[in-house]
Design an enzyme around this catalytic site. Structure first.
Site, PDB file in Angstrom:
ATOM      1  N   CYS A   1      11.713   4.386   6.297  1.00  0.00           N
ATOM      2  CA  CYS A   1      10.368   4.381   6.486  1.00  0.00           C
ATOM      3  C   CYS A   1       9.561   3.310   7.166  1.00  0.00           C
ATOM      4  CB  CYS A   1       9.494   5.522   5.860  1.00  0.00           C
ATOM      5  SG  CYS A   1      11.047   7.359   5.756  1.00  0.00           S
TER       6      CYS A   1
ATOM      7  N   GLY B   1       6.536   8.595  10.298  1.00  0.00           N
ATOM      8  CA  GLY B   1       5.487   8.323   9.407  1.00  0.00           C
ATOM      9  C   GLY B   1       4.036   8.280   9.066  1.00  0.00           C
TER      10      GLY B   1
ATOM     11  N   ASP C   1      13.640   7.445   9.453  1.00  0.00           N
ATOM     12  CA  ASP C   1      12.484   7.365  10.859  1.00  0.00           C
ATOM     13  C   ASP C   1      12.442   5.911  11.595  1.00  0.00           C
ATOM     14  OD1 ASP C   1       9.568   9.012  11.175  1.00  0.00           O
ATOM     15  OD2 ASP C   1       8.721   7.579  10.833  1.00  0.00           O
TER      16      ASP C   1
ATOM     17  N   HIS D   1      10.729   8.695  13.938  1.00  0.00           N
ATOM     18  CA  HIS D   1       9.218   7.492  14.072  1.00  0.00           C
ATOM     19  C   HIS D   1       7.605   8.366  13.780  1.00  0.00           C
ATOM     20  CE1 HIS D   1       7.826   2.832  14.609  1.00  0.00           C
ATOM     21  NE2 HIS D   1       7.052   3.602  13.495  1.00  0.00           N
TER      22      HIS D   1
ATOM     23  N   LYS E   1       0.910  -1.241  -0.066  1.00  0.00           N
ATOM     24  CA  LYS E   1       0.363   0.059   0.275  1.00  0.00           C
ATOM     25  C   LYS E   1       1.106   1.390   0.057  1.00  0.00           C
ATOM     26  CE  LYS E   1      -2.458  -1.675   3.492  1.00  0.00           C
ATOM     27  NZ  LYS E   1      -1.840  -3.162   3.354  1.00  0.00           N
ATOM     28  N   ILE E   2       1.750   1.210   0.984  1.00  0.00           N
ATOM     29  CA  ILE E   2       2.732   1.919   0.895  1.00  0.00           C
ATOM     30  C   ILE E   2       3.351   2.963   0.101  1.00  0.00           C
ATOM     31  CG2 ILE E   2       4.163   4.091   2.482  1.00  0.00           C
ATOM     32  CD1 ILE E   2       2.918   2.550   4.580  1.00  0.00           C
TER      33      ILE E   2
ATOM     34  N   ASP F   1       9.899  -6.803  -4.818  1.00  0.00           N
ATOM     35  CA  ASP F   1       8.441  -7.515  -3.966  1.00  0.00           C
ATOM     36  C   ASP F   1       8.481  -8.825  -4.519  1.00  0.00           C
ATOM     37  OD1 ASP F   1       6.349  -8.250  -2.506  1.00  0.00           O
ATOM     38  OD2 ASP F   1       5.593  -5.776  -2.240  1.00  0.00           O
TER      39      ASP F   1
ATOM     40  N   GLU G   1      14.291   1.849  19.648  1.00  0.00           N
ATOM     41  CA  GLU G   1      13.089   2.932  20.002  1.00  0.00           C
ATOM     42  C   GLU G   1      13.108   3.248  21.511  1.00  0.00           C
ATOM     43  OE1 GLU G   1       9.886   3.126  16.930  1.00  0.00           O
ATOM     44  OE2 GLU G   1      11.426   2.563  15.402  1.00  0.00           O
TER      45      GLU G   1
HETATM   46  N1  LIG Z   1       7.105   5.041   9.631  1.00  0.00           N
HETATM   47  C1  LIG Z   1       5.827   4.370   9.584  1.00  0.00           C
HETATM   48  O1  LIG Z   1       4.966   5.412  11.101  1.00  0.00           O
HETATM   49  C2  LIG Z   1       5.402   3.519   9.725  1.00  0.00           C
HETATM   50  C3  LIG Z   1       5.958   2.769   9.106  1.00  0.00           C
HETATM   51  N2  LIG Z   1       4.899   1.307   8.888  1.00  0.00           N
HETATM   52  C4  LIG Z   1       5.166   0.704   7.701  1.00  0.00           C
HETATM   53  O2  LIG Z   1       5.936   0.177   6.665  1.00  0.00           O
HETATM   54  C5  LIG Z   1       5.421  -0.841   6.282  1.00  0.00           C
HETATM   55  C6  LIG Z   1       4.659  -1.639   4.955  1.00  0.00           C
HETATM   56  O3  LIG Z   1       3.516  -0.320   5.271  1.00  0.00           O
HETATM   57  P1  LIG Z   1       2.461  -1.153   3.880  1.00  0.00           P
HETATM   58  O4  LIG Z   1       2.812  -0.951   3.399  1.00  0.00           O
HETATM   59  O5  LIG Z   1       0.500  -0.693   4.501  1.00  0.00           O
HETATM   60  O6  LIG Z   1       1.765  -3.058   4.319  1.00  0.00           O
HETATM   61  P2  LIG Z   1       1.641  -3.927   2.789  1.00  0.00           P
HETATM   62  O7  LIG Z   1       1.246  -5.086   3.917  1.00  0.00           O
HETATM   63  O8  LIG Z   1       0.959  -2.987   2.272  1.00  0.00           O
HETATM   64  O9  LIG Z   1       2.589  -3.984   2.331  1.00  0.00           O
HETATM   65  C7  LIG Z   1       4.409  -4.472   2.288  1.00  0.00           C
HETATM   66  C8  LIG Z   1       4.831  -4.989   1.083  1.00  0.00           C
HETATM   67  O10 LIG Z   1       6.123  -6.291   1.622  1.00  0.00           O
HETATM   68  C9  LIG Z   1       6.005  -6.764   0.258  1.00  0.00           C
HETATM   69  N3  LIG Z   1       7.127  -7.805   1.602  1.00  0.00           N
HETATM   70  C10 LIG Z   1       7.123  -8.703   2.236  1.00  0.00           C
HETATM   71  N4  LIG Z   1       7.939  -9.384   2.039  1.00  0.00           N
HETATM   72  C11 LIG Z   1       8.891  -8.449   1.220  1.00  0.00           C
HETATM   73  C12 LIG Z   1       9.892  -9.119   0.705  1.00  0.00           C
HETATM   74  N5  LIG Z   1      10.702  -9.853   1.188  1.00  0.00           N
HETATM   75  N6  LIG Z   1      10.778  -8.025  -0.201  1.00  0.00           N
HETATM   76  C13 LIG Z   1      10.319  -7.427  -0.037  1.00  0.00           C
HETATM   77  N7  LIG Z   1       8.838  -7.170  -0.180  1.00  0.00           N
HETATM   78  C14 LIG Z   1       8.759  -7.460   0.884  1.00  0.00           C
HETATM   79  C15 LIG Z   1       4.325  -7.482   0.487  1.00  0.00           C
HETATM   80  O11 LIG Z   1       4.220  -8.425  -0.649  1.00  0.00           O
HETATM   81  C16 LIG Z   1       3.819  -6.361   0.409  1.00  0.00           C
HETATM   82  O12 LIG Z   1       3.177  -6.082  -1.205  1.00  0.00           O
HETATM   83  C17 LIG Z   1       5.171  -1.723   7.049  1.00  0.00           C
HETATM   84  O13 LIG Z   1       6.328  -2.434   7.841  1.00  0.00           O
HETATM   85  C18 LIG Z   1       5.510  -1.007   8.415  1.00  0.00           C
HETATM   86  O14 LIG Z   1       5.020  -1.318   9.466  1.00  0.00           O
HETATM   87  C19 LIG Z   1       3.485   1.715   7.949  1.00  0.00           C
HETATM   88  C20 LIG Z   1       3.043   2.947   8.418  1.00  0.00           C
HETATM   89  C21 LIG Z   1       3.927   3.895   9.393  1.00  0.00           C
HETATM   90  O1  LIG Z   2       1.774   4.420  15.771  1.00  0.00           O
HETATM   91  C1  LIG Z   2       2.668   5.180  15.377  1.00  0.00           C
HETATM   92  O2  LIG Z   2       2.571   6.614  14.714  1.00  0.00           O
HETATM   93  C2  LIG Z   2       3.514   4.509  13.816  1.00  0.00           C
HETATM   94  C3  LIG Z   2       3.033   3.928  12.943  1.00  0.00           C
HETATM   95  C4  LIG Z   2       4.105   2.665  12.119  1.00  0.00           C
HETATM   96  O3  LIG Z   2       4.975   2.701  11.956  1.00  0.00           O
HETATM   97  C5  LIG Z   2       2.547   1.609  11.684  1.00  0.00           C
HETATM   98  O4  LIG Z   2       1.918   2.305  11.596  1.00  0.00           O
HETATM   99  O5  LIG Z   2       2.440   0.484  11.531  1.00  0.00           O
END
Ligand SMILES: NC(=O)C1=CN([C@@H]2O[C@H](COP(=O)(O)OP(=O)(O)OC[C@H]3O[C@@H](n4cnc5c(N)ncnc54)[C@H](O)[C@@H]3O)[C@@H](O)[C@H]2O)C=CC1
Ligand SMILES: O=C(O)CCC(=O)C(=O)O
Length: 527
Positions: A228, A281, A254, A279, A149-150, A169, A259
């Site tokens: 991130c 994001g 990030d 953190h 998604k991201i 991916d 942490e």
């Molecule tokens: N910095 C922050 O505050 C935030 C961080 N995140 C993190 O961002 C990351 C992605 O989130 P979303 O896009 O929502 O998740 P998502 O589940 O939609 O996408 C993750 C993607 O990673 C792929 N993937 C899985 N294993 C893999 C590998 N070994 N190599 C390459 N790709 C692989 C999956 O196939 C999937 O397409 C998560 O780790 C989440 O925790 C999410 C929100 C906020």
């Molecule tokens: O709660 C937060 O601000 C961190 C969000 C995050 O890392 C996540 O949704 O995976």
């Protein structure tokens, strides 16, 4: 009233939703020992990334029904421990997608144009334009690792800025990557050819230190990396070394392995080559409202006995699909419970056949419901949708699932056959008018009865007088019969009798029934 502990800062809108059904206590920044101490009094726990929900906390949470993570990543929750304890873990898979993607883009631009340092410099009275000459992202190659998604949103934004896109991916198709304007490549090629690398995958065993000294050594000396996603995906010590030795040009981070980031982290000492955010994001007003609502609604629903829409440790179902499947889940659970009581002792093997329309539906939740029913005699309220599969596995129950769309007696029906230490039995059930459960077959004898709380099943010879004798016997023990039905394959052959009773069978009555001439077997069932 149930009690909910909120142990990280959560937008008020979420707290208001939970307050409709529960007492909400907000206690942020608690040390782990304190959490272990107070968690036994709570029915639900709501967190962000700040609280590490360990096995110890989960085991102490004897009343916990749900852990709600207001965000995406659940790597700060010991999900297997929660599953074992039957606690549902939910998250908000989409609430902060845009926030996190925009943060990654902001980091990439800030890194390219030295914005953080230029800002500090001007504010300290300087006017040093030469020191902050940057680079453009236009026509540069961005390698996106994790095109979920991201990652997808980052791809759209980067494409709009004229960047060339590579993606790695292992779980997405070439078509999807192409739709997003990305060339799907292997990780080595992405690392070697990218000017920017942005990470957007979860932290797993496979992704832990995926970006290590070796990977960093393959990057272009002009390349920059943005994390991130999750701390631990990049080896921070190796990253600091690579930056110090000019192996790569910059990094924007990030998220960290630990942490808050340790005071003496080598990343803190790398000047303008590194941008560090704490953190952030998901830290936008919009995202915090989204995730708070999303998770609070699920906590409220689970506390009201309703299903959660984004559970990470039970079969995921969209609400519409769940609504349609709900009567079948009830059917599966009832049949599982019924067949386990017919078998009596231990069950070693369960064959689940989805028939008619049901054969074309998502079978996973139906199988889980059948297992929950099957194990309910042994585990009572300890078994639920979360832990049924794991409990069945640990008990060595082999489950086989088959589908037969050609069976069309009912729109959809479910057939369970269980083999155990005391024998083999089968039951079939269907829905009448899409809601009412009917048991339509027992051990290959056709019947049509609604399941009731107390039931008596007999296998007997189809001969005159036997039904009367059973009726009189029950009467003599003051047991009222609500309904009765007989099923047989051939006249005067074997037959089954199913009685719905208003009362449980008193002690000793079953053995009296077994003494009636022509009765081969008798079973009581409580549903
Ligand atoms: N910095 C922050 O505050 C935030 C961080 N995140 C993190 O961002 C990351 C992605 O989130 P979303 O896009 O929502 O998740 P998502 O589940 O939609 O996408 C993750 C993607 O990673 C792929 N993937 C899985 N294993 C893999 C590998 N070994 N190599 C390459 N790709 C692989 C999956 O196939 C999937 O397409 C998560 O780790 C989440 O925790 C999410 C929100 C906020
Ligand atoms: O709660 C937060 O601000 C961190 C969000 C995050 O890392 C996540 O949704 O995976």
């Amino acid at each position: 009233m149930p009690k909910v502990l909120v142990s990280d800062p959560i937008d008020q809108v979420g707290l208001d939703i939970i307050s409709q059904v529960a007492q909400v206590d907000v206690k942020t920044g608690l040390p782990a020992e304190e959490l272990v101490k107070i968690i036994p009094e709570y029915d639900a726990l709501m967190i962000r990334s700040g609280t590490r929900v360990t096995k110890e906390i989960i085991e102490a949470g004897t009343q916990l029904k749900i852990i709600g993570r207001a965000g995406v990543g659940v790597d700060n929750v010991d999900v297997p421990a929660a599953t074992r304890q039957g606690i549902v873990v939910v998250n908000s898979p989409q609430g902060n997608t845009i926030a996190a993607a925009e943060h990654a883009i902001a980091m990439m631009l800030a890194l390219s144009r030295h914005i953080p340092e230029a800002n500090v410099s001007v504010k300290s009275g300087q006017w040093n334009r030469k020191q902050f000459i940057g680079v453009e992202v236009y026509k540069k190659t961005l390698g996106i690792v994790g095109l979920g998604k991201i990652g997808s949103h980052v791809a759209s934004a980067a494409k709009a800025m004229g960047m060339k896109l590579l993606a790695y991916d292992p779980f997405i198709s070439q078509d999807r990557a192409e739709q997003l304007g990305c060339r799907l490549v292997d990780l080595d090629l992405l690392i070697r050819e990218s000017d920017y690398i942005s990470l957007h995958m979860p932290k797993t065993e496979e992704t832990y230190h995926l970006i290590n000294a070796q990977a960093l050594a393959q990057m272009k000396p002009t390349a920059r990396i943005i994390n991130c996603a999750r701390g631990g995906i990049v080896d921070e010590v190796a990253l600091a070394e690579a930056l110090k030795n000019d192996q790569i040009a910059g990094a924007a981070v990030d998220v960290y392995e630990n942490e808050p980031l340790e005071e003496n982290s080598p990343l803190r000492e790398l000047g303008q080559k590194v941008i560090l955010t704490p953190h952030l994001g998901a830290s936008t007003e919009e995202a915090q409202v989204n995730v708070a609502i999303d998770v609070a609604e699920q906590i409220r629903d689970v506390l009201l006995g309703l299903p959660a829409r984004s559970a990470v440790n039970i079969p995921g179902l969209y609400p519409d699909a769940l609504e349609q499947l709900k009567p079948y889940l009830q059917l599966a659970e009832t049949l599982g419970n019924l067949v386990s009581q017919l078998v009596g002792g231990r069950v070693d093997f369960l064959d689940i056949r989805l028939q008619g329309d049901l054969a074309n539906r998502d079978s996973k939740p139906v199988v889980v419901a059948a297992l929950k029913g099957l194990l309910s005699q042994a585990l009572r309220e300890r078994v639920n949708y979360v832990n049924a599969t794991i409990e069945a596995k640990e008990r060595g129950i082999r489950v086989i699932e088959t589908r037969d769309a050609s069976v069309c007696d009912y729109t959809g029906s479910l057939h369970l056959e269980a083999k155990g230490s005391l024998g083999t039995h089968s039951v079939t059930g269907a829905l009448l008018g899409d809601r009412e459960i009917r048991v339509t077959n027992i051990d290959d004898f056709p019947i049509n009865v609604p399941p009731t709380r107390y039931m008596l099943f007999t296998l007997h010879r189809d001969m005159p007088g036997i039904i009367g004798k059973i009726g009189s016997l029950l009467g003599s023990f003051n047991v009222n019969i609500a309904s009765m039905q007989v099923g047989r394959k051939i006249v005067r052959g074997e037959a089954v009798m199913v009685l719905s009773l208003d009362d449980p069978l008193p002690d000793g009555l079953l053995s009296e029934i077994m003494k009636v001439a022509g009765i081969r077997d008798a079973y009581t069932v409580t549903l």
